[in-house]
Design a protein around this motif. Sequence first.
Motif, PDB file in Angstrom:
ATOM      1  N   GLY A 105       0.472  -1.138  -0.326  1.00 34.77           N
ATOM      2  CA  GLY A 105       0.144  -0.200  -0.037  1.00 34.77           C
ATOM      3  C   GLY A 105       1.156   1.777   0.065  1.00 34.77           C
ATOM      4  O   GLY A 105       0.440   2.147   0.815  1.00 34.77           O
ATOM      5  N   GLY A 106       2.571   1.019   0.057  1.00 37.28           N
ATOM      6  CA  GLY A 106       2.544   2.066  -0.130  1.00 37.28           C
ATOM      7  C   GLY A 106       4.336   2.072   0.499  1.00 37.28           C
ATOM      8  O   GLY A 106       4.472   0.856   1.533  1.00 37.28           O
ATOM      9  N   ILE A 107       5.341   2.900  -0.256  1.00 37.40           N
ATOM     10  CA  ILE A 107       6.629   2.670   0.339  1.00 37.40           C
ATOM     11  C   ILE A 107       6.349   3.400   1.761  1.00 37.40           C
ATOM     12  O   ILE A 107       7.925   2.780   2.718  1.00 37.40           O
ATOM     13  CB  ILE A 107       7.387   3.405  -0.102  1.00 37.40           C
ATOM     14  CG1 ILE A 107       8.899   2.346   0.731  1.00 37.40           C
ATOM     15  CG2 ILE A 107       7.661   4.883  -0.240  1.00 37.40           C
ATOM     16  CD1 ILE A 107      10.311   2.871  -1.157  1.00 37.40           C
ATOM     17  N   GLY A 108       6.059   3.884   2.354  1.00 41.11           N
ATOM     18  CA  GLY A 108       5.344   4.987   3.358  1.00 41.11           C
ATOM     19  C   GLY A 108       5.057   3.301   4.819  1.00 41.11           C
ATOM     20  O   GLY A 108       5.894   3.482   6.002  1.00 41.11           O
ATOM     21  N   ASN A 109       4.360   2.834   4.139  1.00 36.33           N
ATOM     22  CA  ASN A 109       3.460   1.423   5.181  1.00 36.33           C
ATOM     23  C   ASN A 109       4.931   0.691   4.864  1.00 36.33           C
ATOM     24  O   ASN A 109       4.988  -0.182   6.336  1.00 36.33           O
ATOM     25  CB  ASN A 109       2.364   0.693   4.558  1.00 36.33           C
ATOM     26  CG  ASN A 109       1.129   1.564   4.301  1.00 36.33           C
ATOM     27  OD1 ASN A 109       1.279   3.113   5.463  1.00 36.33           O
ATOM     28  ND2 ASN A 109       0.372   1.397   3.284  1.00 36.33           N
ATOM     29  N   LEU A 110       5.046  -0.255   4.233  1.00 40.27           N
ATOM     30  CA  LEU A 110       6.562  -0.906   3.970  1.00 40.27           C
ATOM     31  C   LEU A 110       7.891  -0.660   4.677  1.00 40.27           C
ATOM     32  O   LEU A 110       8.107  -2.052   5.253  1.00 40.27           O
ATOM     33  CB  LEU A 110       6.945  -1.382   2.570  1.00 40.27           C
ATOM     34  CG  LEU A 110       8.029  -2.331   2.324  1.00 40.27           C
ATOM     35  CD1 LEU A 110       7.443  -3.528   2.885  1.00 40.27           C
ATOM     36  CD2 LEU A 110       7.713  -2.442   0.630  1.00 40.27           C
ATOM     37  N   GLY A 111       8.429   0.773   4.540  1.00 42.11           N
ATOM     38  CA  GLY A 111       9.780   0.732   5.408  1.00 42.11           C
ATOM     39  C   GLY A 111      10.667   0.687   4.127  1.00 42.11           C
ATOM     40  O   GLY A 111      10.644  -0.687   3.516  1.00 42.11           O
ATOM     41  N   LEU A 112      11.698   1.952   4.606  1.00 46.70           N
ATOM     42  CA  LEU A 112      13.191   1.149   3.488  1.00 46.70           C
ATOM     43  C   LEU A 112      14.054  -0.033   4.710  1.00 46.70           C
ATOM     44  O   LEU A 112      14.325  -0.584   2.851  1.00 46.70           O
ATOM     45  CB  LEU A 112      13.367   2.227   3.628  1.00 46.70           C
ATOM     46  CG  LEU A 112      14.187   2.582   2.493  1.00 46.70           C
ATOM     47  CD1 LEU A 112      14.075   1.974   1.139  1.00 46.70           C
ATOM     48  CD2 LEU A 112      15.616   3.862   2.462  1.00 46.70           C
ATOM     49  N   ASP A 113      13.863  -0.583   5.321  1.00 46.61           N
ATOM     50  CA  ASP A 113      14.512  -1.848   5.548  1.00 46.61           C
ATOM     51  C   ASP A 113      13.840  -2.945   5.131  1.00 46.61           C
ATOM     52  O   ASP A 113      14.207  -3.632   4.658  1.00 46.61           O
ATOM     53  CB  ASP A 113      14.583  -1.442   7.348  1.00 46.61           C
ATOM     54  CG  ASP A 113      15.924  -1.066   8.094  1.00 46.61           C
ATOM     55  OD1 ASP A 113      16.583  -0.326   6.713  1.00 46.61           O
ATOM     56  OD2 ASP A 113      15.151  -0.068   8.912  1.00 46.61           O
ATOM     57  N   ALA A 114      12.351  -2.737   6.002  1.00 47.89           N
ATOM     58  CA  ALA A 114      11.723  -4.082   4.996  1.00 47.89           C
ATOM     59  C   ALA A 114      12.471  -4.149   3.178  1.00 47.89           C
ATOM     60  O   ALA A 114      12.323  -5.292   3.333  1.00 47.89           O
ATOM     61  CB  ALA A 114      10.498  -4.284   5.303  1.00 47.89           C
ATOM     62  N   LEU A 115      11.735  -4.024   2.674  1.00 47.91           N
ATOM     63  CA  LEU A 115      11.775  -3.593   1.173  1.00 47.91           C
ATOM     64  C   LEU A 115      13.192  -4.258   0.655  1.00 47.91           C
ATOM     65  O   LEU A 115      13.583  -4.505   0.225  1.00 47.91           O
ATOM     66  CB  LEU A 115      11.818  -1.798   0.423  1.00 47.91           C
ATOM     67  CG  LEU A 115      11.951  -1.933  -0.836  1.00 47.91           C
ATOM     68  CD1 LEU A 115      11.070  -3.278  -1.744  1.00 47.91           C
ATOM     69  CD2 LEU A 115      11.737  -0.351  -1.257  1.00 47.91           C
TER      70      LEU A 115
END
Length: 169
Positions: free
Chosen positions: A129-139
Amino acid sequence: MSLIRCTQKLLKELRVKPSEVEPEFGYIGDWHANLLRVERRKGVLFTNNDTLYSIFVFGLKRADFDHLDEIFRQSLFRRLRVEGFSQIQIEKVLEEYQSIHFAKTNNRSVLGSMNDLAFQMEGHIISAGGIGNLGLDALNDALSRIPMGALNGQYGVDELKAKLNTLIS
Protein backbone atom coordinates in the motif's frame (compact mmCIF):
# COMPACT_ATOMS: atom_id res chain seq x y z
CA MET A 1 39.46 3.36 -5.31
CA SER A 2 36.16 1.76 -6.27
CA LEU A 3 33.65 2.41 -9.01
CA ILE A 4 29.93 2.83 -9.03
CA ARG A 5 28.85 2.29 -12.61
CA CYS A 6 25.86 4.53 -13.27
CA THR A 7 23.16 4.53 -15.90
CA GLN A 8 22.95 7.55 -18.20
CA LYS A 9 19.93 8.78 -16.26
CA LEU A 10 21.86 8.77 -13.00
CA LEU A 11 25.01 10.30 -14.51
CA LYS A 12 22.90 13.16 -15.81
CA GLU A 13 21.42 13.69 -12.34
CA LEU A 14 24.89 13.55 -10.75
CA ARG A 15 26.27 16.10 -13.22
CA VAL A 16 29.68 14.42 -13.27
CA LYS A 17 31.90 13.29 -16.08
CA PRO A 18 32.22 9.48 -16.01
CA SER A 19 35.59 8.27 -14.76
CA GLU A 20 37.86 6.36 -17.11
CA VAL A 21 40.01 5.05 -14.25
CA GLU A 22 40.27 1.29 -13.79
CA PRO A 23 39.15 0.12 -10.34
CA GLU A 24 41.47 -1.52 -7.85
CA PHE A 25 40.84 -5.04 -6.58
CA GLY A 26 38.63 -5.11 -3.52
CA TYR A 27 36.74 -7.51 -1.29
CA ILE A 28 33.33 -7.20 -2.94
CA GLY A 29 34.12 -5.12 -6.01
CA ASP A 30 32.21 -2.55 -7.97
CA TRP A 31 28.54 -1.67 -8.05
CA HIS A 32 26.02 -0.57 -10.64
CA ALA A 33 23.47 2.14 -9.84
CA ASN A 34 20.26 3.30 -11.43
CA LEU A 35 17.99 6.27 -10.75
CA LEU A 36 14.41 5.18 -10.05
CA ARG A 37 11.26 7.13 -9.32
CA VAL A 38 8.95 5.69 -6.69
CA GLU A 39 5.80 7.54 -5.71
CA ARG A 40 7.10 10.61 -7.57
CA ARG A 41 10.29 10.75 -5.49
CA LYS A 42 13.81 9.86 -6.53
CA GLY A 43 15.73 6.85 -5.32
CA VAL A 44 18.87 4.99 -6.34
CA LEU A 45 19.17 1.23 -6.61
CA PHE A 46 22.76 0.05 -5.99
CA THR A 47 23.58 -3.53 -7.04
CA ASN A 48 26.90 -5.26 -6.43
CA ASN A 49 28.37 -6.65 -9.67
CA ASP A 50 29.51 -9.98 -8.23
CA THR A 51 26.89 -10.88 -5.62
CA LEU A 52 23.88 -8.90 -6.90
CA TYR A 53 23.34 -7.75 -3.31
CA SER A 54 21.24 -4.61 -3.62
CA ILE A 55 20.50 -1.51 -1.59
CA PHE A 56 17.73 0.97 -2.38
CA VAL A 57 18.14 4.54 -1.14
CA PHE A 58 14.93 6.55 -1.30
CA GLY A 59 13.72 10.12 -1.00
CA LEU A 60 16.76 11.83 -2.48
CA LYS A 61 16.67 15.53 -3.23
CA ARG A 62 18.76 17.39 -5.79
CA ALA A 63 21.43 18.34 -3.22
CA ASP A 64 21.83 14.69 -2.15
CA PHE A 65 23.28 13.78 -5.53
CA ASP A 66 26.24 16.07 -4.87
CA HIS A 67 27.42 13.63 -2.19
CA LEU A 68 25.96 10.35 -3.39
CA ASP A 69 29.23 8.60 -2.57
CA GLU A 70 28.79 9.39 1.14
CA ILE A 71 25.12 8.38 1.04
CA PHE A 72 26.19 5.07 -0.51
CA ARG A 73 28.82 4.46 2.18
CA GLN A 74 26.35 5.22 4.98
CA SER A 75 23.69 3.01 3.42
CA LEU A 76 26.14 0.17 2.90
CA PHE A 77 27.32 0.44 6.51
CA ARG A 78 23.74 0.39 7.79
CA ARG A 79 22.74 -2.61 5.65
CA LEU A 80 25.84 -4.63 6.60
CA ARG A 81 25.04 -4.05 10.28
CA VAL A 82 21.39 -5.03 9.78
CA GLU A 83 22.48 -8.19 7.93
CA GLY A 84 24.65 -9.21 10.89
CA PHE A 85 28.14 -8.97 9.41
CA SER A 86 31.02 -8.82 11.88
CA GLN A 87 32.67 -5.52 12.75
CA ILE A 88 35.88 -6.67 11.05
CA GLN A 89 34.04 -7.51 7.83
CA ILE A 90 32.22 -4.18 7.85
CA GLU A 91 35.44 -2.22 8.41
CA LYS A 92 37.26 -4.06 5.61
CA VAL A 93 34.41 -3.47 3.17
CA LEU A 94 34.06 0.22 4.03
CA GLU A 95 37.82 0.65 3.73
CA GLU A 96 37.43 -0.38 0.10
CA TYR A 97 35.00 2.50 -0.53
CA GLN A 98 36.96 5.42 0.92
CA SER A 99 37.42 6.72 -2.62
CA ILE A 100 34.55 6.26 -5.06
CA HIS A 101 34.41 7.29 -8.70
CA PHE A 102 31.39 7.21 -10.97
CA ALA A 103 31.65 5.54 -14.37
CA LYS A 104 29.43 4.32 -17.19
CA THR A 105 27.74 0.93 -16.93
CA ASN A 106 29.58 -1.99 -18.50
CA ASN A 107 27.61 -5.13 -17.63
CA ARG A 108 24.28 -5.83 -19.29
CA SER A 109 23.71 -8.88 -17.11
CA VAL A 110 23.81 -6.77 -13.94
CA LEU A 111 21.52 -4.18 -15.56
CA GLY A 112 19.05 -6.94 -16.45
CA SER A 113 19.13 -8.18 -12.86
CA MET A 114 18.56 -4.62 -11.67
CA ASN A 115 15.51 -4.32 -13.92
CA ASP A 116 14.15 -7.54 -12.37
CA LEU A 117 14.83 -6.16 -8.89
CA ALA A 118 13.08 -2.88 -9.71
CA PHE A 119 10.04 -4.84 -10.94
CA GLN A 120 9.99 -6.96 -7.76
CA MET A 121 10.45 -3.86 -5.64
CA GLU A 122 7.46 -2.23 -7.29
CA GLY A 123 5.36 -5.30 -6.47
CA HIS A 124 6.39 -5.21 -2.79
CA ILE A 125 5.56 -1.50 -2.57
CA ILE A 126 2.15 -1.90 -4.23
CA SER A 127 1.18 -4.91 -2.11
CA ALA A 128 2.10 -2.98 1.06
CA GLY A 129 0.00 0.00 0.00
CA GLY A 130 2.97 2.31 -0.49
CA ILE A 131 6.56 2.63 0.54
CA GLY A 132 5.55 4.43 3.74
CA ASN A 133 3.62 1.37 4.88
CA LEU A 134 6.42 -1.01 3.91
CA GLY A 135 9.44 0.84 5.25
CA LEU A 136 12.84 1.09 3.62
CA ASP A 137 14.48 -1.55 5.84
CA ALA A 138 11.78 -4.09 5.02
CA LEU A 139 12.10 -3.28 1.32
CA ASN A 140 15.90 -3.71 1.40
CA ASP A 141 15.50 -6.97 3.33
CA ALA A 142 13.15 -8.22 0.62
CA LEU A 143 15.49 -7.09 -2.19
CA SER A 144 18.41 -9.04 -0.77
CA ARG A 145 16.27 -12.17 -0.50
CA ILE A 146 14.91 -12.41 -4.04
CA PRO A 147 16.15 -15.53 -5.87
CA MET A 148 18.29 -14.29 -8.73
CA GLY A 149 18.44 -16.18 -12.03
CA ALA A 150 21.98 -14.96 -12.67
CA LEU A 151 22.96 -16.62 -9.36
CA ASN A 152 21.18 -19.91 -10.12
CA GLY A 153 18.34 -19.05 -7.75
CA GLN A 154 20.55 -17.92 -4.85
CA TYR A 155 19.93 -14.77 -2.80
CA GLY A 156 22.23 -11.76 -3.09
CA VAL A 157 22.71 -11.60 0.68
CA ASP A 158 23.82 -15.25 0.78
CA GLU A 159 26.32 -14.65 -2.02
CA LEU A 160 27.69 -11.62 -0.18
CA LYS A 161 28.00 -13.57 3.08
CA ALA A 162 29.78 -16.44 1.33
CA LYS A 163 32.19 -14.05 -0.38
CA LEU A 164 33.01 -12.10 2.78
CA ASN A 165 33.34 -15.24 4.90
CA THR A 166 35.85 -16.60 2.38
CA LEU A 167 37.86 -13.37 2.10
CA ILE A 168 37.61 -12.01 5.64
CA SER A 169 37.58 -14.45 8.55
